[in-house]
Design an enzyme around this catalytic site. Sequence first.
Site, PDB file in Angstrom:
ATOM      1  N   TRP A   1       0.789  -1.225   0.000  1.00 17.70           N
ATOM      2  CA  TRP A   1       0.000   0.000   0.000  1.00 17.70           C
ATOM      3  C   TRP A   1       0.825   1.280   0.000  1.00 17.70           C
ATOM      4  O   TRP A   1       0.291   2.364  -0.237  1.00 17.70           O
ATOM      5  CB  TRP A   1      -0.893   0.022   1.255  1.00 17.70           C
ATOM      6  N   ASN A   2       2.131   1.210   0.288  1.00 19.56           N
ATOM      7  CA  ASN A   2       2.864   2.449   0.559  1.00 19.56           C
ATOM      8  C   ASN A   2       3.129   3.300  -0.683  1.00 19.56           C
ATOM      9  O   ASN A   2       3.301   4.515  -0.584  1.00 19.56           O
ATOM     10  CB  ASN A   2       4.176   2.155   1.304  1.00 19.56           C
TER      11      ASN A   2
ATOM     12  N   ALA B   1      -3.079  -4.298  -1.898  1.00 23.20           N
ATOM     13  CA  ALA B   1      -3.404  -4.201  -0.479  1.00 23.20           C
ATOM     14  C   ALA B   1      -4.828  -3.687  -0.325  1.00 23.20           C
ATOM     15  O   ALA B   1      -5.266  -2.790  -1.058  1.00 23.20           O
ATOM     16  CB  ALA B   1      -2.420  -3.268   0.222  1.00 23.20           C
ATOM     17  N   PRO B   2      -5.582  -4.218   0.645  1.00 24.91           N
ATOM     18  CA  PRO B   2      -6.998  -3.877   0.766  1.00 24.91           C
ATOM     19  C   PRO B   2      -7.296  -2.409   1.007  1.00 24.91           C
ATOM     20  O   PRO B   2      -8.371  -1.924   0.632  1.00 24.91           O
ATOM     21  CB  PRO B   2      -7.460  -4.719   1.959  1.00 24.91           C
TER      22      PRO B   2
ATOM     23  N   GLY C   1       6.366  -7.153   0.029  1.00 29.58           N
ATOM     24  CA  GLY C   1       5.658  -7.228   1.293  1.00 29.58           C
ATOM     25  C   GLY C   1       6.542  -7.708   2.420  1.00 29.58           C
ATOM     26  O   GLY C   1       7.764  -7.536   2.398  1.00 29.58           O
ATOM     27  N   SER C   2       5.940  -8.335   3.408  1.00 33.53           N
ATOM     28  CA  SER C   2       6.643  -8.772   4.605  1.00 33.53           C
ATOM     29  C   SER C   2       7.361 -10.099   4.369  1.00 33.53           C
ATOM     30  O   SER C   2       7.050 -10.839   3.416  1.00 33.53           O
ATOM     31  CB  SER C   2       5.654  -8.939   5.757  1.00 33.53           C
TER      32      SER C   2
ATOM     33  N   GLU D   1      10.375  -8.948  -2.924  1.00 32.41           N
ATOM     34  CA  GLU D   1      11.026  -7.764  -2.345  1.00 32.41           C
ATOM     35  C   GLU D   1      10.393  -7.581  -0.983  1.00 32.41           C
ATOM     36  O   GLU D   1       9.231  -7.192  -0.878  1.00 32.41           O
ATOM     37  CB  GLU D   1      10.812  -6.553  -3.256  1.00 32.41           C
TER      38      GLU D   1
ATOM     39  N   CYS E   1      10.364   0.976   1.890  1.00 32.94           N
ATOM     40  CA  CYS E   1      11.270  -0.169   2.066  1.00 32.94           C
ATOM     41  C   CYS E   1      12.729   0.268   2.062  1.00 32.94           C
ATOM     42  O   CYS E   1      13.540  -0.222   2.842  1.00 32.94           O
ATOM     43  CB  CYS E   1      11.042  -1.193   0.953  1.00 32.94           C
TER      44      CYS E   1
ATOM     45  N   GLU F   1      12.467  -4.238  10.826  1.00 36.91           N
ATOM     46  CA  GLU F   1      12.134  -3.135   9.936  1.00 36.91           C
ATOM     47  C   GLU F   1      11.139  -2.223  10.647  1.00 36.91           C
ATOM     48  O   GLU F   1      10.039  -2.651  11.004  1.00 36.91           O
ATOM     49  CB  GLU F   1      11.516  -3.637   8.635  1.00 36.91           C
TER      50      GLU F   1
END
Length: 465
Positions: free
Chosen positions: A138-139, A164-165, A214-215, A236, A270, A367
């Site tokens: 989402w970022n 992302a929702p 993502g994570s 990533e 990130c 992170e």
Amino acid sequence: MSVSTTAAGATSRNSATGELIATYASQTPAQIELLLDASAAAFRLWRATPMHERVAAYRRLSAILRERSETLAALITTEMGKTIAAARGEVEKCAATLDWLADNGPAILADEAVAADGGDQIYVSYLPVGTVLGVMPWNFPLWQVVRASGPIMLSGNGFLLKHAPNVMGSAYALQQAYEAAGFPPGLFANLVAANDTVARVIEDPRIAAVTLTGSMRAGSAVAATAGKALKKSLLELGGADAFIVLADANVDLAVKAGIEARFQNAGQVCLAAKRFILEQPIAEEFTRKFIAAAQQVRAGDPFDPATAIGPMARGDLRDELHGQVERTLAAGATLALGGHKVNGPGNYYAPTVLTGVLPGMAAFDEETFGPVAAITVADNAEHAIELANTSDYGLGGSLWTSNVQRAQRIARRLETGGVFINGYPATNARIPVGGVKKSGYGRELSHFGLREFTNAQTVWAKTVG
């Protein structure tokens, strides 16, 4: 960073006010079947489309994004809290990347001749593999998607987006732009589904590969599913980038860049600087000036041009960040600035500086995806390198010094996908982006990204007669 869509669907809220923007129902199994069929049909059409026609579609898409820039930027700002200036910049970056791909992609994807003996002909063709599922965060609601889909689709593939929702409005706005640019219907499409459904989509034979930003947890799950199905994946997975300042650096320039590198997008990047590793002789000066500069970082309404950082994207993300700060302080670090949630509506978190941060503390090991800077002092340059490499992550990093040749030697010892000397990490269409260790694998952008999801097919024609 990425968030699961529930079986009930996705919900988008204004991150500055908490107000509901929209809800999106999860697609039914029947709808997903139609989606996958349409994607497969569109891929067959697109792979047969001449490169010059693909390029023309990219130029139309670039123009459409620029025409809709204000609308798209306002949507980004409303959905995830990025300042309006940064949101406009994100839209322009997408358009510029599409232009670069249109200008340079055909040559990069052209058949590559190989020297052969006699009259034999040998060449390598870069052929599409099918529809690629993209699980995106989402970022950067538009940029992350264009960064992935741009190279993938120019090489002849389709792209199915699981966004992302909380930014589904941006996802559908981008799909509308692709359709308006004349891409085949279904070539770029949105998937709204829960995790178990996403796993089944990865396993579906109409999906050729998967890319995720993502994570680590999400990446591990996606990679396991793709691996079981013998499908390629690109991951990533974020980073804990080191911002190393050596004793001979220009401290004022490093401080200015450090503020931008840590607090841009409210720290939700990130590649943002997260661990500030300072060589001892300049540590006190840098820390003092950095704290003073961080005190001037203005948080507020992301639509106000004077605002430097807006709210964090969601309340749960702010809670998680605050927990990391509290655990770091409990482990012995010192709070130099901030360290608290901002009262009132929205997901605001005060710009924060922690000093005395050491390996083993949350702000060093994990992170920190928000406006929190962790400062660590190194005894010397060798110690700084050791500290930088003491991380599960390896995405990017910065190195500040007046001796560039020395810095280039040090760069080869840093365990990261990118090193930026006297600058901070940034993405650009011309250079690859990606990481090592638990930051993932594979590369996006540049010629690496254009060829990442292709079949490098060898053709060897021997002379006869």
